[in-house]
Design a protein around this motif. Structure first.
Motif, short mmCIF file in Angstrom:
data_model
loop_
_atom_site.label_atom_id
_atom_site.label_comp_id
_atom_site.label_asym_id
_atom_site.label_seq_id
_atom_site.Cartn_x
_atom_site.Cartn_y
_atom_site.Cartn_z
N VAL A 55 -1.34 -35.20 31.57
CA VAL A 55 -2.29 -35.85 30.59
C VAL A 55 -3.31 -34.77 30.01
O VAL A 55 -3.90 -34.85 28.75
N CYS A 56 -3.62 -33.61 30.64
CA CYS A 56 -4.72 -32.87 30.33
C CYS A 56 -3.85 -31.79 29.23
O CYS A 56 -4.70 -31.71 28.04
N ILE A 57 -2.53 -31.53 29.55
CA ILE A 57 -1.97 -30.88 28.39
C ILE A 57 -1.82 -31.57 26.87
O ILE A 57 -2.22 -31.12 25.66
N ILE A 58 -1.48 -32.88 27.13
CA ILE A 58 -1.41 -33.87 25.92
C ILE A 58 -3.15 -33.70 25.33
O ILE A 58 -3.17 -33.68 23.95
N ALA A 59 -4.09 -33.96 25.91
CA ALA A 59 -5.40 -34.12 25.52
C ALA A 59 -5.76 -32.86 24.79
O ALA A 59 -6.37 -32.83 23.55
N PHE A 61 -3.85 -30.61 23.83
CA PHE A 61 -3.08 -30.22 22.42
C PHE A 61 -3.48 -31.12 21.21
O PHE A 61 -3.40 -30.67 20.23
N VAL A 62 -3.77 -32.41 21.52
CA VAL A 62 -4.07 -33.55 20.64
C VAL A 62 -5.36 -33.06 19.89
O VAL A 62 -6.00 -32.99 18.63
N TRP A 63 -6.57 -32.81 20.86
CA TRP A 63 -7.90 -32.65 20.42
C TRP A 63 -8.35 -31.08 19.85
O TRP A 63 -9.35 -30.98 19.62
N THR A 64 -7.50 -30.43 20.17
CA THR A 64 -7.87 -28.91 19.68
C THR A 64 -6.79 -28.48 18.37
O THR A 64 -5.75 -29.06 18.45
#
Length: 169
Positions: A55-59, A61-64
């Motif tokens: 979840v943290c990797i996806i967050a 990756f998507v938000w930066t």
């Protein structure tokens, strides 16, 4: 490049789900042969840790904004090496490989393959995966936090494994 990274992420998620299915099959096989399970109380920590990791990797990756760094290829090479080592651990243990602590009566711990050199190689591999995989996705905060969290969980897990092995004897 971003499509390639999404493919790696999908591969990792399916790999981990496949490993859970394999672990469940192996668990059933071992229990049928009289294996005793240890440390059930902390197992949820592994599920929580690895779920939050993705979840943290996806967050991140998507938000930066994604900017490929020069060390991306070193991280990618490290990722491939870690995958080979991960597969080596699973193959070496065969049907005894599991995500849980299961001990078969009257059977010695396996000490061949990579286990000749390192007592808990899979935990070492996972530690480095938790650093390397986020770097591929420029998820640097995840790369800093999750290896540390993994070590915290191992302060419970490894003593439980050692107790299981010693009480078996």
């Amino acid at each position: 490049m971003e499509i390639f990274l999404w493919m790696i992420l999908a591969f990792l998620i399916f790999q981990r789900l496949g490993e859970l299915a394999l672990a469940n099959r192996n668990r059933k096989w071992m229990v049928e042969r009289g294996a005793k399970e240890w440390g059930q109380g902390h197992y949820f920590l592994f599920i929580l840790l690895h779920s939050a990791f993705f979840v943290c990797i996806i967050a991140e990756f998507v938000w930066t904004p994604y900017v490929q760094q020069p060390f991306f290829y070193f991280a990618l090479a490290g990722f491939f090496v870690l995958q080979i080592l991960r597969i080596a651990c699973i193959r070496t243990l065969g049907k005894r490989w599991n995500t849980r602590i299961l001990v078969l009566p009257d059977e010695e711990p396996i000490r061949k393959g990579i286990y000749r050199f390192v007592k808990h190689p899979n935990y070492v591999i996972v530690f480095f995966e938790l650093m390397v995989i986020p770097v591929l996705f420029h998820a640097y905060l995840t790369a800093l936090i999750f290896p540390f969290l993994h070590l915290l969980v191992l302060t419970v897990r490894i003593p439980a494994e050692e107790r299981a092995l010693h009480e078996r004897i």
